[in-house]
Scaffold this motif. Structure first.
Motif, PDB file in Angstrom:
ATOM      1  N   GLY A 194      -6.175   0.803   2.225  1.00  0.00           N
ATOM      2  CA  GLY A 194      -5.800   0.456   0.862  1.00  0.00           C
ATOM      3  C   GLY A 194      -6.515   1.289  -0.178  1.00  0.00           C
ATOM      4  N   LEU A 195      -7.817   1.462  -0.010  1.00  0.00           N
ATOM      5  CA  LEU A 195      -8.585   2.248  -0.980  1.00  0.00           C
ATOM      6  C   LEU A 195      -8.196   3.724  -0.923  1.00  0.00           C
ATOM      7  CD1 LEU A 195     -12.027   0.498  -0.469  1.00  0.00           C
ATOM      8  CD2 LEU A 195     -10.531   0.290  -2.468  1.00  0.00           C
ATOM      9  N   ASP A 196      -7.948   4.230   0.274  1.00  0.00           N
ATOM     10  CA  ASP A 196      -7.531   5.625   0.400  1.00  0.00           C
ATOM     11  C   ASP A 196      -6.132   5.865  -0.154  1.00  0.00           C
ATOM     12  OD1 ASP A 196      -9.894   6.457   1.480  1.00  0.00           O
ATOM     13  OD2 ASP A 196      -9.208   6.440   3.567  1.00  0.00           O
ATOM     14  N   ALA A 197      -5.313   4.813  -0.218  1.00  0.00           N
ATOM     15  CA  ALA A 197      -3.954   4.949  -0.744  1.00  0.00           C
ATOM     16  C   ALA A 197      -3.917   4.988  -2.265  1.00  0.00           C
ATOM     17  CB  ALA A 197      -3.079   3.799  -0.245  1.00  0.00           C
ATOM     18  N   GLY A 198      -5.062   4.711  -2.908  1.00  0.00           N
ATOM     19  CA  GLY A 198      -5.104   4.766  -4.373  1.00  0.00           C
ATOM     20  C   GLY A 198      -5.501   3.474  -5.041  1.00  0.00           C
ATOM     21  N   ALA A 199      -5.825   2.420  -4.241  1.00  0.00           N
ATOM     22  CA  ALA A 199      -6.297   1.179  -4.844  1.00  0.00           C
ATOM     23  C   ALA A 199      -7.706   1.371  -5.394  1.00  0.00           C
ATOM     24  CB  ALA A 199      -6.294   0.054  -3.816  1.00  0.00           C
ATOM     25  N   ASP A 200      -7.995   0.685  -6.486  1.00  0.00           N
ATOM     26  CA  ASP A 200      -9.331   0.750  -7.095  1.00  0.00           C
ATOM     27  C   ASP A 200     -10.227  -0.390  -6.628  1.00  0.00           C
ATOM     28  OD1 ASP A 200      -9.042   2.920  -9.420  1.00  0.00           O
ATOM     29  OD2 ASP A 200      -7.189   1.776  -9.301  1.00  0.00           O
ATOM     30  N   ASP A 201      -9.617  -1.432  -6.072  1.00  0.00           N
ATOM     31  CA  ASP A 201     -10.382  -2.573  -5.577  1.00  0.00           C
ATOM     32  C   ASP A 201      -9.545  -3.264  -4.506  1.00  0.00           C
ATOM     33  OD1 ASP A 201     -12.383  -4.432  -5.269  1.00  0.00           O
ATOM     34  OD2 ASP A 201     -12.276  -5.232  -7.311  1.00  0.00           O
ATOM     35  N   ILE A 252       0.833  -1.205   0.000  1.00  0.00           N
ATOM     36  CA  ILE A 252       0.000   0.000   0.000  1.00  0.00           C
ATOM     37  C   ILE A 252       0.867   1.255   0.000  1.00  0.00           C
ATOM     38  CG2 ILE A 252      -1.550   1.356   1.464  1.00  0.00           C
ATOM     39  CD1 ILE A 252      -3.114  -1.144   2.011  1.00  0.00           C
ATOM     40  N   ALA A 253       1.923   1.262   0.800  1.00  0.00           N
ATOM     41  CA  ALA A 253       2.837   2.411   0.787  1.00  0.00           C
ATOM     42  C   ALA A 253       3.472   2.572  -0.585  1.00  0.00           C
ATOM     43  CB  ALA A 253       3.920   2.230   1.849  1.00  0.00           C
ATOM     44  N   TRP A 254       3.822   1.454  -1.215  1.00  0.00           N
ATOM     45  CA  TRP A 254       4.392   1.503  -2.570  1.00  0.00           C
ATOM     46  C   TRP A 254       3.393   2.073  -3.563  1.00  0.00           C
ATOM     47  CZ3 TRP A 254       2.823  -1.088  -7.044  1.00  0.00           C
ATOM     48  CH2 TRP A 254       3.718  -1.044  -8.125  1.00  0.00           C
ATOM     49  N   LEU A 255       2.139   1.636  -3.453  1.00  0.00           N
ATOM     50  CA  LEU A 255       1.108   2.137  -4.360  1.00  0.00           C
ATOM     51  C   LEU A 255       0.924   3.643  -4.184  1.00  0.00           C
ATOM     52  CD1 LEU A 255      -1.103   1.563  -6.449  1.00  0.00           C
ATOM     53  CD2 LEU A 255      -2.662   1.080  -4.543  1.00  0.00           C
ATOM     54  N   HIS A 287       1.774   7.285 -11.935  1.00  0.00           N
ATOM     55  CA  HIS A 287       1.341   5.984 -12.460  1.00  0.00           C
ATOM     56  C   HIS A 287      -0.080   5.720 -11.968  1.00  0.00           C
ATOM     57  CE1 HIS A 287       5.366   5.011 -13.931  1.00  0.00           C
ATOM     58  NE2 HIS A 287       5.831   5.452 -12.776  1.00  0.00           N
ATOM     59  N   MET A 288      -1.049   5.909 -12.863  1.00  0.00           N
ATOM     60  CA  MET A 288      -2.444   5.919 -12.451  1.00  0.00           C
ATOM     61  C   MET A 288      -3.249   4.732 -12.968  1.00  0.00           C
ATOM     62  SD  MET A 288      -2.217   8.538 -10.613  1.00  0.00           S
ATOM     63  CE  MET A 288      -3.918   8.665 -10.098  1.00  0.00           C
ATOM     64  N   GLN A 289      -2.571   3.664 -13.451  1.00  0.00           N
ATOM     65  CA  GLN A 289      -3.320   2.508 -13.925  1.00  0.00           C
ATOM     66  C   GLN A 289      -4.096   1.866 -12.774  1.00  0.00           C
ATOM     67  OE1 GLN A 289       0.046   2.917 -13.549  1.00  0.00           O
ATOM     68  NE2 GLN A 289       1.017   1.133 -14.478  1.00  0.00           N
ATOM     69  N   PRO A 290      -5.220   1.210 -13.062  1.00  0.00           N
ATOM     70  CA  PRO A 290      -6.018   0.594 -12.007  1.00  0.00           C
ATOM     71  C   PRO A 290      -5.183  -0.379 -11.173  1.00  0.00           C
ATOM     72  CG  PRO A 290      -7.212   0.558 -14.081  1.00  0.00           C
ATOM     73  CD  PRO A 290      -5.828   1.012 -14.391  1.00  0.00           C
ATOM     74  N   ALA A 291      -5.459  -0.419  -9.869  1.00  0.00           N
ATOM     75  CA  ALA A 291      -4.723  -1.291  -8.959  1.00  0.00           C
ATOM     76  C   ALA A 291      -5.704  -2.047  -8.079  1.00  0.00           C
ATOM     77  CB  ALA A 291      -3.752  -0.484  -8.103  1.00  0.00           C
TER      78      ALA A 291
END
Length: 225
Positions: A90-97, A60-63, A71-75
């Motif tokens: 995880g979702l707040d860190a930029g994950a999409d799912d 999550i920190a890496w994302l 780098h904005m591709q879905p994660a």
């Protein structure tokens, strides 16, 4: 579609890679965040699948870091951590799912397809040019409404050419897109795939569309009347 799986469990990674590739995805694998960073810089991936507990850090920190770098591709986070606060983080860190292990490959593949259908700067899943249509989500190819039987690699090549129709796609770019990091590539592999695809397109009625630009690469043009 090209997927980067970031997972340090070798057995699980092998099962996921094999399962996703059987379902039509190209899948690169990174066991560490250092390798994942190198992969993201070196190759465009449509979707990232990220574990949390990696040997050299937290996924999550890496994302969060790569999002800051553009780098904005879905994660999709794939982890055994199932607490509500973990999901929120995880979702707040930029994950999409966010998917909790264990998860079936069919569900992961369906979630990848769903991510690619979301509005925003995502790759199109349905591509048209002249009489050709490639639906990458359903893994089908049509010419003037009639199905063409293509192998996975032939479909991936046609999709790549369709995304840049009218422009030359360099041979090196094709090789990078068609083969994962670990796959051996023979000297004439790209040429053989192009030859098979050209023959099938012409048999289907798309004559004169796939052109060779000698010493550079290949391109799609409008069909010959």
């Amino acid at each position: 579609m090209r997927v980067l799986l970031i997972e340090d469990n070798g057995r699980l990674a092998a099962l996921l890679v094999a399962g996703l590739e059987r379902r039509g995805f190209h899948c690169d694998h990174a066991e560490t965040l250092t390798t994942a960073t190198e992969a993201v810089v070196a190759q465009v991936h449509d979707v990232l699948i990220v574990d949390r507990g990696l040997p050299d850090g937290d996924g999550i920190a890496w994302l969060r870091d790569i999002r800051r770098q553009g780098h904005m591709q879905p994660a999709l986070i794939l982890t055994a951590r199932d607490a509500l606060e973990d999901r929120i983080t995880g979702l707040d860190a930029g994950a999409d799912d966010y998917v909790v292990k264990p998860a079936e490959v069919d569900e992961i593949a369906a979630r990848i397809r769903a991510l690619m259908r979301r509005p925003g700067p995502r790759a199109q899943t349905e591509l048209r040019f002249g009489p050709l249509l490639v639906d990458s989500a359903r893994r089908r190819t049509l010419c003037a409404g009639q199905a063409i039987d293509l192998s996975r690699r032939e479909t991936d090549l046609l999709e790549l050419l369709l995304r840049q129709a009218g422009a030359v796609v360099r041979r090196e770019s094709i090789e990078s897109a068609l083969y994962s990091f670990a796959e051996p590539v023979t000297p004439n592999a790209v040429e053989a795939t192009v030859s098979r695809l050209r023959r099938k397109l012409e048999d289907a009625g798309a004559r004169g569309m796939l052109h060779t630009v000698r010493g550079v690469g290949y391109m799609l043009r409008e069909p010959i009347a």
